[in-house]
Design a protein around this motif. Structure first.
Motif, PDB file in Angstrom:
ATOM      1  N   LEU A 244       0.770  -1.190   0.037  1.00  0.00           N
ATOM      2  CA  LEU A 244       0.146   0.046   0.015  1.00  0.00           C
ATOM      3  C   LEU A 244       0.844   1.228   0.181  1.00  0.00           C
ATOM      4  CD1 LEU A 244      -2.911   0.803   0.523  1.00  0.00           C
ATOM      5  CD2 LEU A 244      -2.388   1.310   2.825  1.00  0.00           C
ATOM      6  N   THR A 245       0.352   2.186  -0.630  1.00  0.00           N
ATOM      7  CA  THR A 245       1.112   3.604  -0.768  1.00  0.00           C
ATOM      8  C   THR A 245       1.022   4.536   0.579  1.00  0.00           C
ATOM      9  OG1 THR A 245       0.981   3.394  -3.129  1.00  0.00           O
ATOM     10  CG2 THR A 245       1.519   5.697  -1.988  1.00  0.00           C
ATOM     11  N   HIS A 246      -0.425   4.772   0.643  1.00  0.00           N
ATOM     12  CA  HIS A 246      -0.688   5.671   1.835  1.00  0.00           C
ATOM     13  C   HIS A 246      -1.987   5.263   2.759  1.00  0.00           C
ATOM     14  CE1 HIS A 246      -3.453   7.608  -1.237  1.00  0.00           C
ATOM     15  NE2 HIS A 246      -4.312   7.864  -0.023  1.00  0.00           N
ATOM     16  N   ALA A 247      -2.081   5.820   3.920  1.00  0.00           N
ATOM     17  CA  ALA A 247      -3.286   5.592   4.792  1.00  0.00           C
ATOM     18  C   ALA A 247      -3.884   7.076   5.191  1.00  0.00           C
ATOM     19  CB  ALA A 247      -2.907   4.706   5.863  1.00  0.00           C
ATOM     20  N   VAL A 248      -5.359   7.194   5.062  1.00  0.00           N
ATOM     21  CA  VAL A 248      -5.881   8.365   5.793  1.00  0.00           C
ATOM     22  C   VAL A 248      -6.881   7.883   6.888  1.00  0.00           C
ATOM     23  CG1 VAL A 248      -5.752   9.545   3.755  1.00  0.00           C
ATOM     24  CG2 VAL A 248      -7.813   8.186   4.201  1.00  0.00           C
ATOM     25  N   SER A 249      -7.051   8.857   7.637  1.00  0.00           N
ATOM     26  CA  SER A 249      -8.014   8.610   8.744  1.00  0.00           C
ATOM     27  C   SER A 249      -9.496   8.439   8.209  1.00  0.00           C
ATOM     28  CB  SER A 249      -7.997   9.502  10.074  1.00  0.00           C
ATOM     29  OG  SER A 249      -8.394  10.834   9.689  1.00  0.00           O
ATOM     30  N   ASP A 250     -10.512   8.171   8.882  1.00  0.00           N
ATOM     31  CA  ASP A 250     -11.776   8.472   8.403  1.00  0.00           C
ATOM     32  C   ASP A 250     -12.194   9.802   9.190  1.00  0.00           C
ATOM     33  OD1 ASP A 250     -14.273   7.998   7.576  1.00  0.00           O
ATOM     34  OD2 ASP A 250     -14.707   6.289   8.943  1.00  0.00           O
ATOM     35  N   GLY A 251     -13.281  10.330   8.321  1.00  0.00           N
ATOM     36  CA  GLY A 251     -13.503  11.718   8.761  1.00  0.00           C
ATOM     37  C   GLY A 251     -14.037  11.902   9.906  1.00  0.00           C
ATOM     38  N   GLY A 252     -13.208  13.108  10.595  1.00  0.00           N
ATOM     39  CA  GLY A 252     -13.193  13.425  11.922  1.00  0.00           C
ATOM     40  C   GLY A 252     -12.639  12.622  12.935  1.00  0.00           C
ATOM     41  N   ALA A 253     -12.176  11.322  12.680  1.00  0.00           N
ATOM     42  CA  ALA A 253     -11.587  10.532  13.793  1.00  0.00           C
ATOM     43  C   ALA A 253     -10.891  10.882  14.394  1.00  0.00           C
ATOM     44  CB  ALA A 253     -11.123   9.191  12.843  1.00  0.00           C
ATOM     45  N   MET A 254      -9.766  11.734  14.245  1.00  0.00           N
ATOM     46  CA  MET A 254      -8.612  12.183  15.040  1.00  0.00           C
ATOM     47  C   MET A 254      -9.345  12.859  16.305  1.00  0.00           C
ATOM     48  SD  MET A 254      -5.899  15.447  14.627  1.00  0.00           S
ATOM     49  CE  MET A 254      -7.133  16.637  15.020  1.00  0.00           C
ATOM     50  N   VAL A 255     -10.276  13.844  16.232  1.00  0.00           N
ATOM     51  CA  VAL A 255     -11.002  14.675  17.205  1.00  0.00           C
ATOM     52  C   VAL A 255     -11.795  13.557  18.052  1.00  0.00           C
ATOM     53  CG1 VAL A 255     -12.690  16.266  17.800  1.00  0.00           C
ATOM     54  CG2 VAL A 255     -10.905  16.572  16.137  1.00  0.00           C
ATOM     55  N   LEU A 256     -12.375  12.584  17.370  1.00  0.00           N
ATOM     56  CA  LEU A 256     -13.337  11.510  18.193  1.00  0.00           C
ATOM     57  C   LEU A 256     -12.331  10.694  19.138  1.00  0.00           C
ATOM     58  CD1 LEU A 256     -15.559  10.054  15.533  1.00  0.00           C
ATOM     59  CD2 LEU A 256     -16.123  11.658  17.302  1.00  0.00           C
TER      60      LEU A 256
END
Length: 1002
Positions: A244-256
């Motif tokens: 895999l090249t890159h990964a992102v969080s789900d929307g708003g996951a950091m704050v949750l």
């Protein structure tokens, strides 16, 4: 602005990607790097780096509904069937063609609105293990082979064939074990190693290795006690093992994470742990991400190298997307004639015929002698991740030229409160009025109703307000009483994130308490306007509603059906009401009102053809028994109604197949939060009970004969194998054998038709539980003419037969005789052949060495949470992954153990903050037990020399000062006489708040 983009190496076509990335991280300032960790970063003007966010949806076409965020009017894009429908085609070429359209339109949209994204968050490849999941429509199948194959084809279409340049990029959702909506932000998905490596990981592996997917989105939920954002498997498995090249969080996951589940104290820690685990970009508000990254750096939780790694991963994809290309790539036009044709082809192939007592196809000439009835017959419903389609063709639209009559079968009602009626004023607000307004009432089941004005066609909706109740004031600094929402009657469709068009009705028709979508009661304010509020505030008058029926929809429908040659009954759900993101179903029972509509019509007309438009299974047992024919179609396609109409009349001979088991009852399905597919007999692989429709099921307008099955095994010397990075995949990476399955398929009927050939395998009976059968390959064979015999050849990698051996901790292929089936569904075994596959023999579990707790064979009452030193722990099932269940009792079994009868101590690494008990059994004989807690436990207890009160008190204080620790607990055991030292079963029974992550005999 400093150097222009033309002066940068980023635009130099002769420079390699790695060279460009190295230049980039050296050219960026620390401040600029911190700004680039957001998935929607603004770019860097100084270096000519434009905005290019990692985002945008493309579940079944490009979603460019800019009105969602009030940015602009929607852009029209091609809309295919929901993914569950696309997968039902079982046609790899048709879904790849749809992907090509989606990729081109994503790029064209990016050129039109550069913030729109050409790195799309699609497809969703979570396994459909439970039909009650709210987002069932977004994924493909309950089977990893079917999901992985179809999704990989869609990905290859979107991204294109050029290995160096991407048309658009795909980001897989959601890694992993993520199909429960209620509590998704904090709940734990307990996933055993076998479930993980045989099932849940497989969809992602196939989409990355076979489809070339660029990115992955992590899930909100925890997996085995670890938040999806902090899951090291993103780096260790998806990136290092699968590529895999890159990964992102789900929307708003950091704050949750910090705010919702308290798994971290602050966002800075969340960002740091995410970056360390391999997540490269946070999909939260840009300013929130920047602040968190700055604090993480200030605290020393991350360094510049961590930022460089993440930026390189993201920009590798952006460079391949051509973000810095001087000339634009040709994308073609959006909603072209070719795209329309591809959409129609895929939609045609997605229709599934569930039953046919000879009434289908219907001759077009007799259509006017029938009638179309049903609440969804003239509807085309928007879904949250679909785009704005160029056409919204309902079933009635597809049939109306035939002259067939239509009636929706819904009640028309007025809503009276006292001597006043609920009615929309000139501004659209619902108020109490002397004038009665007639509403079309839709009952969607599960206490969900919608009301549409018969006069204007507009829906009632709650517009969220939070405004003070008129006439109240804050006074002494306190908040005033606030209303939840204002009720309007001016919404042209059912489409809002919170499904605000839904209302609740509690009570009998002459005394109803109405509530908004959230259950807040309806009131009249002092001016007579209808509002919703959470309580009986002063100044608001609670409404008691009398529902007065103007016309009974079922009565009208039954009257209209009398004397007709047949009735086409259009039934189904609304994808914004019955289930969606954040809304799971509580039952698979069919919608009661629609069931009643069927029952009443059946009393007057037995010739019912049901068209079921739905994105998940229903338990339509009675309908299946009584209807003459049943067609199923997913929603979402711009030409849905035309394809269904063409199928009804024979212009489109159906050959779609279901990709989910349709169960008969809720009793057939375990708890929705239980992710154990193997142990809880989920999906067609393990469920042995009676089903309504099995996985892979679907009929055609003709018959097919399967013959001449031949299965052989050969070695593919040309296969290039990537060396495994982990022991888990070592064996299957080296595997180069191919199963060659040859057969003939003959159309024995009189209708040209496709046929979906499905190849299943049944493994030899071994040491552990295996699937009843499992799909290993399939092919949709197109356009087989009446009387034609077609040769079908499938070449299937032998690695498809692998299972995860918890003793070897590796995927292995078991030695033995396998039965290979050519089927029409998972339960329709047509022809089969046995084939011997050389493989691995069972091995023993050496319990004198450390055994991982989660590598059990079977369990009862447990779940998996976080242990220490990289181990996972087993504990009693419960919602709290941080504290063991005080009432817990669970049992874990480890088979094929090599036991040394001379060992006299059972060593177990465990945690128990209160009194607990562990019992050890060998072959059902108790070998030892211990009552203890790890606050007081001391495995190196020294003899007491000083019994003076002060010394005794000191020792008590010493133990009280201990934190509740994990302990290296020793339990005396007496193994006694056993028959031999091999192949024994070890059972560990635990009582109380105990968890353990490894054990051994010493």
């Amino acid at each position: 602005m400093g150097n222009s983009i033309k002066e940068n190496i980023l635009t130099d076509a002769s420079a390699g990607i790695d060279e460009k990335l190295e230049w980039l991280v050296n050219a960026l300032t620390l401040e600029e790097k911190m700004n680039l960790i957001s998935s929607a970063s603004e770019g860097v003007e100084r270096l000519g780096i434009p905005l290019c966010k990692l985002g945008g949806e493309a579940a079944h076409g490009v979603e460019a509904r800019n009105d969602q965020n009030e940015i602009a009017v929607p852009d029209v894009t091609t809309s295919f069937p929901q993914p569950i429908g696309m997968a039902a085609s079982w046609d790899k070429e048709a879904i790849r063609a749809a992907g090509e359209v989606t990729g081109r339109e994503a790029r064209a949209e990016f050129y039109k609105r550069p913030w729109g994204g050409i790195s799309r968050w699609a497809p969703t490849v979570d396994l459909l293990r439970d039909p009650r999941w709210g987002r069932n429509e977004e994924s493909y199948s309950e089977d990893p082979v079917q999901t992985g194959t179809m999704a990989a084809s869609y990905i290859r279409g979107i991204q294109g064939d050029d290995k160096e340049h991407l048309m658009a990029a795909c980001t897989l959702k959601h890694f992993y074990a993520n199909n429960t909506e209620i509590g998704r932000g904090w709940k734990n998905s307990s996933v055993s190693p076998r479930n993980k490596y045989e099932l849940y990981f497989e969809t992602f592996r196939r989409c990355i290795e076979d489809g070339g997917a660029e990115g992955v989105m992590t899930a909100y939920n925890k997996i085995n006690g670890v938040h999806g954002l902090f899951n090291n498997e993103v780096k260790d498995i998806l990136k290092d093992e699968f590529g895999l090249t890159h990964a992102v969080s789900d929307g708003g996951a950091m704050v949750l994470v910090a705010a919702h589940s308290h798994d971290t104290a602050m966002d800075a820690e969340t960002v740091a742990r995410s970056l360390k685990a391999g997540v490269d970009a946070m999909s939260d508000k840009t300013e929130d991400v920047y602040k968190a990254v700055c604090e993480a750096y200030d605290f020393g939780l991350i360094n510049e190298e961590d930022l460089d790694t993440a930026i390189k991963n993201v920009f590798r994809t952006k460079i391949r997307l051509g973000l810095f290309d001087v000339e634009k790539r040709d994308a073609g036009e959006i909603c072209s004639k070719d795209a329309e044709k591809i959409c129609k082809t895929l939609t045609d192939k997605s229709v599934v015929l569930l039953k046919n007592d000879g009434v289908l196809p219907v001759n077009k000439d007799i259509l006017p002698k029938g009638i179309l009835i049903g609440p969804v017959g003239d509807k085309w419903f928007q879904d949250w991740y679909g785009g704005e389609a160029p056409a919204h063709i309902s079933l009635y639209d597809g049939l109306k030229q035939s002259g067939i009559d239509y009636i929706d079968g819904c009640d028309r009602v007025t809503l009276r409160s006292g001597d006043k009626y609920l009615s929309a004023g000139p501004d659209g607000r619902i108020r109490l009025s002397d004038e009665a307004e007639s509403f079309i009432l839709d009952d969607w089941g599960e206490e969900s109703y919608t009301l549409r004005s018969e006069k204007t066609g507009m829906y009632m909706i709650t517009k969220l307000s939070g405004a003070p109740v008129p006439g109240t004031e804050a006074g002494d600094g306190k908040n005033p009483d606030r209303i939840t929402g204002e009720i309007y009657g001016n919404k042209d469709g059912i489409f809002s994130w919170f499904s605000l068009e839904v209302f609740r009705m509690d009570g009998k028709d002459d005394e109803i308490v109405m509530g908004d979508r959230f259950g807040n009661r309806l009131y009249a304010d002092k001016d007579g306007y209808v509002v919703s509020a959470a309580g009986d505030y002063e100044g608001l008058t609670p409404l008691i509603i009398k529902k007065e029926t103007v016309s009974h929809g079922i009565d009208e429908a039954t009257e209209a059906a009398k004397g007709k040659d047949f009735c086409i009954l259009a039934l189904g759900h609304n994808p914004m009401i019955n289930a969606k993101e954040e809304v799971d179903r509580t039952t698979i029972d069919f919608i009661p009102y629609q069931q009643k509509l069927f029952d009443e019509i059946y009393k007057v007309n037995k010739n019912i053809i049901v068209v079921l438009m739905s994105d998940y299974p229903f338990a339509i047992n009675e309908i299946n028994e009584k209807a003459k024919a049943i067609l199923w179609s997913a929603t979402g396609s711009q030409c849905m109604g035309t394809s269904i109409a063409d199928t009804l009349t024979g212009d489109n001979p159906p050959a779609g197949r279901l990709t989910q088991t349709w169960y008969r009852s809720d009793k057939d399905i375990p708890d929705i939060d239980d992710y154990d597919i193997i142990g809880k007999d989920r999906t067609y692989r393990y469920f042995e009970g009676d089903v309504l429709y099995p996985f892979g099921y679907g009929l055609t307008y003709t018959d097919f004969k399967y013959d001449n099955l031949k299965v052989s095994v050969y070695e593919n010397d040309n296969t290039v194998k990537t060396p495994a990075k982990t022991k888990i995949y070592e064996n299957v990476r080296k595997e180069n054998r191919i199963l060659k399955v040859e057969m003939t398929v003959t159309n024995t009927g009189d209708v040209l038709s496709d046929e979906v050939v499905q190849i299943y395998a049944k493994a030899p009976r071994g040491r552990v539980k295996k699937p009843i059968n499992q799909l290993i390959g399939f092919e949709r064979v197109r356009d087989i003419a009446p009387g034609e015999t077609r040769e079908v050849i499938l070449e299937i990698p032998v690695r498809e037969l692998a299972y995860y051996d918890v003793i070897r901790e590796s995927l292995v292929i078991e030695d033995g005789d396998y039965v290979i089936y050519a089927n029409r569904s998972s339960r329709d075994e047509v022809i089969s052949q046995k084939v011997n596959i050389k493989g691995d023999m069972p091995v023993l579990r050496d319990v004198s060495k450390r055994i991982k707790a989660d590598h059990y064979d079977t369990e009862t009452g447990s779940c998996i949470v976080t242990g220490l030193y990289g181990y996972s722990a087993v504990t009693g099932a419960g919602y709290d992954v941080y504290k063991a269940n005080a009432e817990g009792h669970f049992s874990v079994i480890y088979g094929n153990c090599k036991v040394d009868s001379e060992k006299n101590t059972f060593r177990i690494h465990c945690h128990a903050d209160q009194k607990s008990e562990i019992r050890i059994y060998i072959d059902d004989k108790k070998a030892g037990s211990l009552n203890f807690n790890t606050r007081d436990y001391d495995n190196n207890q020294k003899p007491v020399f000083n019994n003076m009160p002060r010394a005794v008190k000191d020792d008590e204080m010493r133990k009280e000062s201990w934190p509740v620790l994990w302990a290296d607990v020793r339990i005396p055991v007496s193994i006694g006489d056993i028959s031999g030292d091999e192949g024994h079963e070890l059972r560990i029974e635990c009582y109380g708040p105990v968890k353990f992550d490894w054990f051994m005999f010493i």
